[in-house]
Design a protein around this motif. Structure first.
Motif, short mmCIF file in Angstrom:
data_model
loop_
_atom_site.label_atom_id
_atom_site.label_comp_id
_atom_site.label_asym_id
_atom_site.label_seq_id
_atom_site.Cartn_x
_atom_site.Cartn_y
_atom_site.Cartn_z
N PHE A 24 26.61 -10.08 0.97
CA PHE A 24 27.80 -11.31 0.77
C PHE A 24 27.65 -11.85 -0.76
O PHE A 24 26.51 -11.97 -1.03
CB PHE A 24 27.13 -12.42 1.70
N SER A 25 28.88 -12.29 -1.33
CA SER A 25 28.65 -12.54 -2.56
C SER A 25 29.74 -13.98 -2.76
O SER A 25 30.70 -14.06 -1.86
CB SER A 25 29.15 -11.44 -3.32
N GLY A 26 29.38 -14.71 -3.94
CA GLY A 26 30.45 -15.74 -4.09
C GLY A 26 29.89 -17.34 -3.82
O GLY A 26 30.21 -18.26 -4.45
N LEU A 27 28.97 -17.47 -2.92
CA LEU A 27 28.28 -18.52 -2.77
C LEU A 27 26.75 -18.48 -2.90
O LEU A 27 26.14 -17.43 -2.43
CB LEU A 27 28.39 -19.14 -1.43
N TYR A 28 25.93 -19.50 -3.45
CA TYR A 28 24.52 -19.25 -3.91
C TYR A 28 24.00 -20.53 -3.77
O TYR A 28 24.43 -21.44 -3.96
CB TYR A 28 24.70 -18.64 -5.34
N ASP A 29 22.56 -20.25 -3.39
CA ASP A 29 21.78 -21.38 -3.15
C ASP A 29 20.81 -21.88 -4.37
O ASP A 29 20.12 -22.92 -4.25
CB ASP A 29 20.87 -21.07 -1.73
N SER A 30 20.87 -20.95 -5.54
CA SER A 30 19.77 -21.20 -6.62
C SER A 30 20.54 -20.59 -7.74
O SER A 30 21.03 -19.93 -7.73
CB SER A 30 18.45 -21.00 -6.16
N GLN A 31 20.05 -21.18 -8.80
CA GLN A 31 20.49 -20.27 -10.06
C GLN A 31 20.14 -18.81 -10.14
O GLN A 31 20.80 -17.91 -10.41
CB GLN A 31 19.85 -20.96 -11.41
N GLU A 32 18.81 -18.71 -9.47
CA GLU A 32 18.22 -17.33 -9.51
C GLU A 32 19.04 -16.61 -8.40
O GLU A 32 19.38 -15.16 -8.75
CB GLU A 32 16.74 -17.38 -8.90
N ASP A 33 19.66 -17.02 -7.25
CA ASP A 33 20.31 -16.32 -6.47
C ASP A 33 21.77 -15.92 -6.93
O ASP A 33 22.48 -14.76 -6.87
CB ASP A 33 20.62 -17.16 -5.32
N CYS A 34 22.31 -17.01 -7.98
CA CYS A 34 23.63 -16.61 -8.63
C CYS A 34 23.40 -15.36 -9.58
O CYS A 34 24.45 -14.33 -9.55
CB CYS A 34 24.06 -17.96 -9.40
N GLN A 35 22.21 -15.15 -10.13
CA GLN A 35 22.10 -14.16 -11.02
C GLN A 35 21.68 -12.96 -10.42
O GLN A 35 21.50 -11.92 -11.23
CB GLN A 35 21.02 -14.62 -12.25
N THR A 36 21.52 -12.65 -8.96
CA THR A 36 21.19 -11.61 -8.45
C THR A 36 22.30 -11.03 -7.98
O THR A 36 23.41 -11.43 -7.21
CB THR A 36 20.20 -12.06 -6.97
N ILE A 37 22.72 -9.71 -8.62
CA ILE A 37 23.86 -8.91 -8.29
C ILE A 37 23.63 -8.18 -6.79
O ILE A 37 22.55 -7.51 -6.42
CB ILE A 37 23.96 -7.84 -9.06
N ARG A 38 24.58 -8.46 -6.17
CA ARG A 38 24.72 -7.89 -4.64
C ARG A 38 24.91 -6.28 -4.69
O ARG A 38 26.19 -5.92 -5.31
CB ARG A 38 25.55 -8.39 -3.93
N VAL A 39 23.88 -5.44 -4.20
CA VAL A 39 24.32 -4.19 -4.44
C VAL A 39 24.18 -3.29 -2.92
O VAL A 39 23.24 -3.75 -2.30
CB VAL A 39 23.31 -3.37 -5.53
N ILE A 40 24.77 -2.35 -2.75
CA ILE A 40 24.88 -1.70 -1.57
C ILE A 40 24.82 -0.24 -1.91
O ILE A 40 25.86 0.33 -2.88
CB ILE A 40 25.77 -2.06 -0.58
N GLU A 41 24.26 0.89 -1.09
CA GLU A 41 24.56 2.40 -1.35
C GLU A 41 24.89 3.09 -0.33
O GLU A 41 24.74 2.65 0.90
CB GLU A 41 22.89 2.90 -1.74
N LYS A 42 26.09 3.72 -0.57
CA LYS A 42 26.87 4.32 0.26
C LYS A 42 26.99 5.97 0.13
O LYS A 42 27.56 6.08 -0.76
CB LYS A 42 28.12 3.75 0.79
#
Length: 306
Positions: A83-101
């Protein structure tokens, strides 16, 4: 990887999530113009097979900062959904969402052009004070995010809420940011917001899908019922990854008495159209849609399955 409805699936959601309880801090579900969806929708999306969800839309601040953060926190608890686009903190916003397939690492970024003018002034002020809670089209922030994503992944996918509603033509804002994403080296941009299908093109090595239209809706326009799904392969050879076998699959949003069913256009019949709340008085609509798709997509490198 199929973006929109199978393995490696993506959806753009409009509407916050909340619990349906009336306990303090819980916000009841609501509909247009201020959307708020029940928490149960998360399980429905998971059961359907979606595993990538973009939350940045013009409706993200409909119910203010607290509702947005509540939604972000609910999605963070889902172990099998990126899930990306909404964040609960500055740290959360700076965390890149990554998945491996299949040995390829994908990062997933999400942005919106802004929020509705009708959004309450107090909520718009909250967004000015806490801009990090929502992914927005800010070039400095986007550049920072893309640079981080390149360090952590092989492929960068951006979900972008942009363009003009009920318009198939690409806006100047879309053109500007599509070029900017391409200049930064983003691999795929998936657009939504116009509620209609729009062209698909390659800019440098970036695949830009300007708008897939709606997915499930009861909007009233004839061309709101025509939507799209993209199937494509990410192929890794040595240290290079290419995008191959791009196929566009037109869909019909069929509804009658507010019961919605999604059909591939190739399986949709005039008999079904005659039962559609909006299309029933359009005797040649299937052929009209096919012509419209060819004219709108207008890309010889994309196979259209209809």
């Amino acid at each position: 990887m199929l973006l929109q409805n199978l393995d490696g699936t993506y959806i753009k959601k409009q509407g916050r999530k909340s619990r349906e309880s009336k306990e303090e801090g819980h916000i009841e579900k609501s509909r247009y113009p201020n959307f708020n969806s029940p928490e149960a929708l998360i399980e429905d999306l998971k059961d359907t097979g979606f595993n990538m969800v973009s939350g940045a839309t013009n409706h993200s601040m409909d119910l203010g900062k607290d509702a947005l953060i509540s939604s972000a926190q609910l999605w963070k608890k889902q172990s099998n959904i990126l899930f990306s686009g909404l964040y609960d903190s500055q740290e959360d916003c700076q965390t890149i969402r990554v998945i491996e397939k299949n040995g390829i690492r994908f990062s997933f970024l999400s942005y919106t052009f802004g929020v509705n003018e009708a959004t309450k002034r107090q909520y718009r002020n909250q967004l000015q004070i806490y801009p990090y809670i929502l992914g927005q089209l800010d070039k400095e922030q986007i550049k920072e995010d893309v640079e981080k994503a390149k360090e952590q992944s092989d492929v960068i996918i951006v979900a972008c809420h942009w363009g003009k509603e009920d318009v198939s033509q690409i806006s100047d804002l879309q053109k500007e940011y599509a070029q900017y994403f391409a200049d930064l080296g983003v691999d795929v941009v998936i657009g939504n917001h116009p509620h209609q299908i729009q062209p698909i093109e390659k800019i440098n090595n970036t695949l830009v899908i300007y708008s897939l239209g709606n997915f499930l809706s009861t909007m009233k326009g004839v061309y709101n019922q025509l939507e799209g799904m993209i199937s494509l392969d990410f192929v890794k050879k040595a240290n290079n990854i290419s995008i191959e076998n791009i196929t566009y699959i037109p869909l019909i949003n069929h509804y009658n008495d507010d019961v919605v069913t999604i059909y591939p256009l190739q399986d949709y019949t005039q008999e079904l159209a005659s039962q559609h709340t909006i299309l029933k008085n359009q005797p040649n609509i299937i052929e009209e849609f096919k012509t419209y798709i060819q004219e709108t997509i207008n890309n010889k490198d994309i196979k259209i399955k209809m």
